[in-house]
Design an enzyme around this catalytic site. Structure first.
Site, PDB file in Angstrom:
ATOM      1  N   GLU A  33      60.725   3.384  -0.324  1.00 39.76           N
ATOM      2  CA  GLU A  33      60.828   3.895   1.047  1.00 39.76           C
ATOM      3  C   GLU A  33      61.708   5.144   1.064  1.00 39.76           C
ATOM      4  OE1 GLU A  33      60.662   5.115   4.514  1.00 39.76           O
ATOM      5  OE2 GLU A  33      59.399   3.374   4.067  1.00 39.76           O
ATOM      6  N   SER A  35      63.251   6.580   3.547  1.00 37.59           N
ATOM      7  CA  SER A  35      64.412   6.612   4.440  1.00 37.59           C
ATOM      8  C   SER A  35      64.838   5.203   4.835  1.00 37.59           C
ATOM      9  CB  SER A  35      64.094   7.399   5.709  1.00 37.59           C
ATOM     10  OG  SER A  35      65.118   7.245   6.674  1.00 37.59           O
ATOM     11  N   MET A  38      63.807   3.910   8.159  1.00 38.97           N
ATOM     12  CA  MET A  38      62.411   3.576   8.420  1.00 38.97           C
ATOM     13  C   MET A  38      62.002   2.238   7.803  1.00 38.97           C
ATOM     14  SD  MET A  38      61.083   5.759  10.439  1.00 38.97           S
ATOM     15  CE  MET A  38      59.314   5.492  10.230  1.00 38.97           C
ATOM     16  N   THR A  42      56.880   2.734  11.054  1.00 35.11           N
ATOM     17  CA  THR A  42      56.861   3.517  12.289  1.00 35.11           C
ATOM     18  C   THR A  42      56.997   2.642  13.520  1.00 35.11           C
ATOM     19  OG1 THR A  42      55.501   5.252  11.290  1.00 35.11           O
ATOM     20  CG2 THR A  42      55.479   5.096  13.686  1.00 35.11           C
ATOM     21  N   CYS A  43      56.244   1.555  13.573  1.00 36.83           N
ATOM     22  CA  CYS A  43      56.208   0.720  14.777  1.00 36.83           C
ATOM     23  C   CYS A  43      57.600   0.244  15.176  1.00 36.83           C
ATOM     24  CB  CYS A  43      55.280  -0.466  14.550  1.00 36.83           C
ATOM     25  SG  CYS A  43      55.246  -1.628  15.927  1.00 36.83           S
ATOM     26  N   HIS A 445      45.731 -19.522  38.014  1.00 36.38           N
ATOM     27  CA  HIS A 445      45.819 -18.756  39.266  1.00 36.38           C
ATOM     28  C   HIS A 445      47.261 -18.773  39.767  1.00 36.38           C
ATOM     29  CE1 HIS A 445      44.820 -17.301  43.284  1.00 36.38           C
ATOM     30  NE2 HIS A 445      45.590 -18.275  43.752  1.00 36.38           N
TER      31      HIS A 445
END
Length: 469
Positions: A33, A35, A38, A42-43, A445
């Site tokens: 990875e 960074s 991160m 991204t998410c 409902h």
């Protein structure tokens, strides 16, 4: 050189799920990875989680502090703080889940291929480590597209969707270039917090892929939030001023030039696969015109034993598709090898505006162009009791049904709770149910799902009216 059964480049959703799966099967796995900020992809860090958190916070601020900018600004700062705390918590959990597994090794650094089975990891101290893997999975995600506009690189007030999320001071005037999903969501967030938002779109058609009734309904809703929408806008330049930022654009219809002033400029001009630093040619990996890695329906690249999953392979950029990519790969490795990327079509999506928009399948316009005989069902959101109890009556529900088979081939929902309701419609489509299954289904409902009962009676009612006329 260190040897692994699998190397996963990128710590995104599909990659981390795959790493756990392989490690639990006693594979030796390396995750690379670029960074530590991160971890999780991204998410978690700059996408779905932080934006949807702020959308929820902005809706509350709009209700509680409407027309009081000072209170809204304070609410924004507090909301960003809570968002940061949540993101940090999830990022740390992702790290812990990987770090605690004895079969997974995490490398911080930038990965690049040196051959079809070897990568080089360059750490932040410029130290190189070579890793060799029997199987290599590319999961590097996507990055914002930056348009070539005079002055953007020099401005201190220009942001992407990733960098604007880190700012804890609410811009009084926000300019947004791009009216796609990212632009619409950010316009909703900042207008809810009290920013004066101007949305610039280069095309002459707002929401070009949507039916006109849906697009017009969305535009009306945004305008009620005092979001200024300008079409045919070609951005020419941007530069900082003592009081903020000045942007010039040209109206493509008559070539008239306009000047806008703001406190921040968001570039919401899309995202592209992150492949620039991977040195893909060394592994014989092909990319398309947008930089996406070319894969087959089972996510194999042109190079043996190298796969790509998630945003990096181009196409629709959704977190849940990364999860499904993981399922396809595990089926290829350990299953019956029948799963593929065509199995999941059509795929639903949601844009978390206020009200949110969700869609699956074809639109009415697409069906007409294809020459499909259709029935169109349509109701306003105000026809649904739950929308009234929530005091969220903006929007509409619309469905397109094959007139011969009675099966739903498309549905667009623009009203409260649609990211949930679209899943019900999606299940009906995937199960090849007749539309009457939703028309006659017993829903709780009051609920927005109950609106599907009303929606799929709408066409029949209109037919009766026509006969009576």
């Amino acid at each position: 050189m260190k040897q692994y059964d699998a190397i996963i480049i990128g710590f995104g959703k599909g990659g981390k799920l795959l790493a756990a799966e392989l490690a639990n099967r006693n594979w030796k796995v390396a995750i690379v990875e670029r960074s530590p900020q991160m971890y999780g992809g991204t998410c978690v860090n700059v996408g779905c989680i932080p934006t949807k958190t702020l959308i929820h916070e902005s809706e509350q601020a709009e209700q509680q502090c409407q027309n009081d900018y000072d209170k809204q600004s304070k609410a924004y700062t507090l909301a960003v703080g809570r968002k940061n705390k949540l993101v940090s918590f999830l990022r740390e959990k992702n790290y812990e889940n990987v770090n605690m597994h004895p079969n997974i090794t995490l490398y911080d650094g930038v990965a690049s291929f040196t051959s079809g089975d070897t990568i080089k990891v360059t750490s932040f101290g410029n130290k190189d480590t070579l890793l060799r893997g029997k199987e290599i999975f590319i999961n590097t995600g996507s990055t914002p597209i930056l348009p070539d506009v005079e002055g953007l690189n020099q401005s201190k007030r220009v942001y992407t969707s990733e960098t604007l999320l880190q700012q804890d001071q609410l811009p009084a005037r926000l300019l947004i270039v791009g009216a796609g999903a990212i632009g619409l969501e950010f316009a909703t967030i900042y207008a809810g917090f009290g920013s004066q938002v101007t949305l610039l779109e280069g095309g002459n058609r707002f929401m070009p892929k949507a039916d006109r009734d849906i697009a017009e309904c969305m535009m009306e809703s945004l305008k009620r939030k005092r979001i200024d929408i300008r079409l045919n806008a070609q951005v020419l330049s941007a530069h900082d001023t003592p009081c903020g930022l000045a942007l010039t654009y040209m109206d493509r219809r008559d070539s008239t030039t306009y000047l806008l002033e703001g406190d921040a400029l968001l570039l919401a001009t899309g995202r592209r696969p992150m492949t620039d630093e991977l040195n893909l040619h060394a592994a014989g990996i092909q990319t398309d015109a947008r930089g996406g890695i070319v894969v087959d329906e089972h996510l194999h690249t042109a190079s043996p034993h190298i796969w790509a999953l998630g945003d990096v392979r181009g196409g629709a950029q959704f977190d849940y598709l990364s999860i499904d990519d993981y399922r396809i790969i595990t089926d290829q490795l350990f299953g019956n090898k029948k799963r593929n990327t065509e199995d999941r079509l059509p795929v639903p999506y949601a844009i978390f505006t206020n009200p949110p928009l969700a869609h699956i399948g074809v639109t009415e316009e697409e069906a007409v162009k294809r020459g499909i005989a259709i029935q169109v069902f349509r109701i306003p959101a105000s026809a649904i009791p739950r929308a009234r109890t929530l005091q969220c009556m903006d929007g509409m529900m619309k469905a397109v049904v094959n007139a011969h088979t009675g099966r739903i081939i498309g549905c667009t929902l623009l009203c409260v709770d649609t990211p949930e309701v679209i899943n019900t419609v999606s299940l009906a489509i995937k199960s090849k149910l007749h539309y009457s299954a939703l028309r006659d289904f017993i829903f709780t409902h009051p609920s927005m799902n109950e609106g599907l009962n009303i929606l799929f009676k709408a066409f029949l009612v209109s037919c009766i009216w026509q006969l009576n006329d």
